[in-house]
Scaffold this motif. Structure first.
Motif, PDB file in Angstrom:
ATOM      1  N   HIS D 175      53.944  41.720  33.344  1.00 29.53           N
ATOM      2  CA  HIS D 175      54.497  42.608  34.366  1.00 29.53           C
ATOM      3  C   HIS D 175      53.495  43.745  34.533  1.00 29.53           C
ATOM      4  O   HIS D 175      53.274  44.519  33.602  1.00 29.53           O
ATOM      5  N   ILE D 176      52.920  43.853  35.705  1.00 26.74           N
ATOM      6  CA  ILE D 176      51.790  44.779  35.892  1.00 26.74           C
ATOM      7  C   ILE D 176      52.191  46.236  35.636  1.00 26.74           C
ATOM      8  O   ILE D 176      51.414  47.014  35.060  1.00 26.74           O
ATOM      9  N   ILE D 177      53.442  46.589  35.970  1.00 27.30           N
ATOM     10  CA  ILE D 177      53.870  47.978  35.760  1.00 27.30           C
ATOM     11  C   ILE D 177      53.902  48.305  34.267  1.00 27.30           C
ATOM     12  O   ILE D 177      53.433  49.363  33.830  1.00 27.30           O
ATOM     13  N   LEU D 178      54.439  47.378  33.478  1.00 24.88           N
ATOM     14  CA  LEU D 178      54.477  47.615  32.031  1.00 24.88           C
ATOM     15  C   LEU D 178      53.074  47.650  31.448  1.00 24.88           C
ATOM     16  O   LEU D 178      52.787  48.447  30.549  1.00 24.88           O
ATOM     17  N   GLU D 179      52.205  46.799  31.949  1.00 29.70           N
ATOM     18  CA  GLU D 179      50.827  46.808  31.448  1.00 29.70           C
ATOM     19  C   GLU D 179      50.133  48.131  31.769  1.00 29.70           C
ATOM     20  O   GLU D 179      49.401  48.674  30.938  1.00 29.70           O
ATOM     21  N   CYS D 180      50.389  48.658  32.970  1.00 33.11           N
ATOM     22  CA  CYS D 180      49.810  49.958  33.312  1.00 33.11           C
ATOM     23  C   CYS D 180      50.373  51.059  32.419  1.00 33.11           C
ATOM     24  O   CYS D 180      49.640  51.947  31.959  1.00 33.11           O
ATOM     25  N   LEU D 181      51.671  51.002  32.179  1.00 30.83           N
ATOM     26  CA  LEU D 181      52.301  52.018  31.341  1.00 30.83           C
ATOM     27  C   LEU D 181      51.712  51.973  29.928  1.00 30.83           C
ATOM     28  O   LEU D 181      51.372  53.014  29.341  1.00 30.83           O
ATOM     29  N   ARG D 182      51.565  50.754  29.406  1.00 33.03           N
ATOM     30  CA  ARG D 182      50.969  50.614  28.074  1.00 33.03           C
ATOM     31  C   ARG D 182      49.557  51.169  28.043  1.00 33.03           C
ATOM     32  O   ARG D 182      49.182  51.920  27.128  1.00 33.03           O
ATOM     33  N   THR D 183      48.779  50.816  29.066  1.00 35.11           N
ATOM     34  CA  THR D 183      47.413  51.318  29.145  1.00 35.11           C
ATOM     35  C   THR D 183      47.397  52.843  29.140  1.00 35.11           C
ATOM     36  O   THR D 183      46.604  53.463  28.420  1.00 35.11           O
ATOM     37  N   SER D 184      48.302  53.454  29.928  1.00 32.96           N
ATOM     38  CA  SER D 184      48.297  54.917  30.012  1.00 32.96           C
ATOM     39  C   SER D 184      48.699  55.539  28.680  1.00 32.96           C
ATOM     40  O   SER D 184      48.152  56.567  28.291  1.00 32.96           O
ATOM     41  N   THR D 185      49.640  54.892  27.943  1.00 36.50           N
ATOM     42  CA  THR D 185      49.994  55.490  26.645  1.00 36.50           C
ATOM     43  C   THR D 185      48.851  55.360  25.643  1.00 36.50           C
ATOM     44  O   THR D 185      48.674  56.233  24.797  1.00 36.50           O
ATOM     45  N   PHE D 186      48.061  54.291  25.744  1.00 36.21           N
ATOM     46  CA  PHE D 186      46.912  54.175  24.838  1.00 36.21           C
ATOM     47  C   PHE D 186      45.851  55.226  25.174  1.00 36.21           C
ATOM     48  O   PHE D 186      45.283  55.844  24.262  1.00 36.21           O
ATOM     49  N   LEU D 187      45.607  55.425  26.466  1.00 32.90           N
ATOM     50  CA  LEU D 187      44.640  56.462  26.854  1.00 32.90           C
ATOM     51  C   LEU D 187      45.123  57.834  26.374  1.00 32.90           C
ATOM     52  O   LEU D 187      44.341  58.639  25.851  1.00 32.90           O
ATOM     53  N   LEU D 188      46.420  58.088  26.557  1.00 35.75           N
ATOM     54  CA  LEU D 188      46.988  59.367  26.135  1.00 35.75           C
ATOM     55  C   LEU D 188      46.846  59.543  24.629  1.00 35.75           C
ATOM     56  O   LEU D 188      46.416  60.607  24.155  1.00 35.75           O
TER      57      LEU D 188
END
Lengths: 288, 288, 288, 288
Positions: D175-188
């Motif tokens: 699910h692209i939205i969840l993947e983006c959210l995960r990516t943003s939490t890793f960057l954070l």
């Protein structure tokens, strides 16, 4: 409310055995479902679940009787008229916990009987039993024993993780990932109850660990993580071994694997055939 | 903010009656859905839901009027100009709670009218009512009364469990497991409100239990679990009895069961036909 | 960190206007979807969403500029070299909040452009904006102002309820119940920000309410519930009025209703046609 | 338990690199899935995931070795017989964290091997690793260092948000939205670990920030939000750049875009072909 080593170890053993059993059963079920999809009715599976429920109910009932009728137990007395106060409530607390596992076991057995109970009720009752266990550990009176509380709040993590996982299984039944997660939380709970026994009342006597040393807190938090790593590795090892036992040589044609699983099926059925006769069809409700 | 026994018992009775009613209704609905799937429009069901909503709204309205106009009540006065302070806000707190149940009852009635309200709005409004009840109990000013706070935080568990369950029903409507869970939380809430009444202000007079004795806390936590076990057993017994009433002899061919349920359907319809005439079709929204 | 009445009221107005707008828009969208299912492309809808995003971004940008460049503001200075300390961080806190709403507005506009952005990104960005707002209110330094903290923790309830609701909308898009819930939390947040302004810094001067009087806490908790009841009633009234406006006479044949909605559609399109030209197709991702 | 700048920065770099990599990979995967749906087997994708798992496991193993065998490290000693107490447990804490990321890496590699592991096990193991990391940071002994605790509780937000997101991905895979959210939490998480390093032990020496100044708390809360805004902007920029690189001129006919993506596919495959040979088919389980 002191914790006895023996009680903690027995409780731990109960959870650990269930975890071990599931760590064999669920990977095999998953493998069987993948290889021969839909072409064999899973009567064996149903008998195994009834057997599980009966074992759970039996252990819980035994636990209740032991808690009540050990020499130091309350012998079903709740209020002591001599001292005009409650009797020692620790035994009653554990009795209450076991009561819900007893209910869960009964629901397991009944929900696979010819009565058309809705699917998912067995998972719900297990989830309720775990939530109640967590509630009772959370609201126990730890007094000044900070390390005791720390150990039990880590235990509560394992319990609530299991409870949430089982609750999710009401809606996503037979999901292998959830079944593995549940198995790992049971293994964790079991081994952590042993750890609690060793820390608070070592079997070789002695006063237990220092409740005020802050490095003990750090170590035990870490230790909890190691227990979980151990639980995961146990789960993986059992899954691998049981898989290897079913299909010893991997690069094999499909019909070989299938025959092999079928022979396992027969073996498992033969083993479980003794314990429950009426192979009732469970009325399946389709969750949306 | 003292709790009166009568108020607590009346509130408890309200929740308990709803729980009892649902513990009969939902198992029967499940049984009917399983036996004659899709071949009969469920007009009776709709009328029952409207009747439920009307009863809920009536009880809530009665509760509001009683809270406001008992002799010690605020008589709709919020600010006392004499003392330059708020009047006793306990009555207002309960008035606010009942207001949301009144709204929920109105939404129940309206959402089964010919107006095309979206499906699930009745569940949402009940969930909001429960959340608001929980919020008001959580933020009540308990002062030094630690036992009072303990009792109400256990109550809040039951309330929030019910609220979450009803919220889930917005998306998973007519899921028998969720309906059973909701029923059990209502039964629990009802009996626990009676327990609160007995503990804090016993009907035979006297000062209530000792707020400082830590064994009271332990006992009441355990007692909460027993109430839930009792709620589950009540639910199971009611489901079994109502099922036995519908189909007295179990090992019967399928068409017999079906006829039997149909006759129940007629009986139930006849009973509920008097209360609401316009059998409007509810515009069903398909949740994804 | 004192709260100014004007700031609180302006913020409240922003949320309230959005809530009011949605309380008209979503019921109409639901009605339209029910009557003429699938036979008209919803270009108007898309333009409205872009317009909404643009308004949100504009308000957020204006808010940032006002917070920074009011006479008492920090004028983009974060560290004051004179006092060797941070400047007043309240303005920066609000700037940060608005920044996320600005991002959410930009994502709204961009996600309806011809770029193939995944569906649900607009909801996710709004959810993130609300979570960040809640985080900033939770970790604000309230010092001894207990009433201030109580008011803002109630506000945080409304914010997090909205954030969770919007997060759910990422997966259950166009679910009318979730849209109503979101609308009600925005109305609640808006009116509660006005209430906070009146309590902490009344516009007619004076010191605000007594921070130590415990009956103020009780009253404001209750008041929060009334605000929510008011929000629900506002939502219901707006939905009813907008529905009546679209189809004035209810018992009408289906084709009449359809024509009526179509004329509304045209009217709405005509109104929103001015604000955005390229009616880009949004690449729809199908969530499982 | 002092935090060293180098350790914090290295950990931060690990998470940041993963975030950066995903911020390129997932948008491209989404674009590819949209343009050429179902007509090409995604062998390249599988190899990339195995490579990712191997890198994760390698970093984790390196981290474990470094933590244990730096001069001040415990050298695998847990209990110091000299002082009759635990050795410095900070290194052991980090070792435990890395252990779970090592397990997650191994599961990633194994679950794409010809063994029929259930789909979703890789996400579950990553989720477990993040939960354990959060647990260890939550229960660390911060003593009087209030600012230290504040920084790490903000970090725990980022960790748990990521853990919940990954847990959801077990059920909603790709699910692209969840993947983006995960990516943003890793960057954070990555950038916030750098920030923690700068605040608690600046690389230019000195005592770190004042732990008692309340405006530092306010500033760092705000700063956390800015880091997240930065993470979102980084994600958006990387997605835009990688998209532009794949299809340089946007208004192009569909077959052009497709050819372009195909050439990317070839390029990516060529790059990843070196790292893993057996392109085993993953047995897909269909979650309901």
């Amino acid at each position: 409310m002191p914790t006895s080593f023996l009680g903690s170890a027995l409780r731990g053993t109960f959870f650990f055995i269930f975890g071990l059993w599931w760590s064999v059963r669920y990977p095999l079920k998953y493998l069987r479902r993948k290889t021969n999809a839909e072409n064999q009715p899973s009567y064996g599976l149903r008998r195994v679940e009834v057997f599980e429920g009966a074992v759970k109910a039996f252990f819980a009932l035994a636990g209740i009787l032991v808690e009540q009728f050990v020499p130091s137990g309350p012998h079903l007395m709740l209020y002591s008229p001599k001292t005009h106060s409650w009797t020692d409530l620790t035994h009653w607390h554990y009795t209450t916990m076991y009561l819900f596992f007893l209910l869960s076991g009964i629901v397991d057995v009944v929900s696979h009987s010819p009565l058309k109970l809705p699917l998912g009720l067995d998972r719900l009752s297990l989830s309720v039993a775990l939530f109640m266990e967590g509630l009772l550990f959370c609201f126990r009176n730890y007094g000044d024993a900070a390390l005791d509380q720390h150990l039990h709040s880590l235990l509560a993590f394992a319990i609530f993780a299991g409870a949430l996982c089982v609750l999710l299984e009401v809606f996503l039944r037979d999901h292998i990932i959830l079944e593995c997660l549940r198995t790992s939380t049971f293994l964790l709970q079991g081994s952590w109850l042993w750890q609690i026994g060793f820390v608070l009342s070592p079997p070789w006597g002695g006063p237990g660990w220092d409740q005020t040393d802050s490095s003990n807190f750090s170590f035990l938090t870490m230790c909890f993580c190691w227990h979980y790593a151990g639980a995961l590795i146990t789960l993986a090892a059992n899954a691998a071994v049981s898989r290897w036992y079913v299909s010893p040589s991997k690069p094999k044609p499909l019909w070989e694997t299938q025959r092999c699983v079928t022979s396992y099926e027969n073996r498992a059925s033969a083993w479980s055939r003794g314990c429950w006769k009426g192979g009732g069809r469970l009325g399946a409700q389709h969750p949306s």
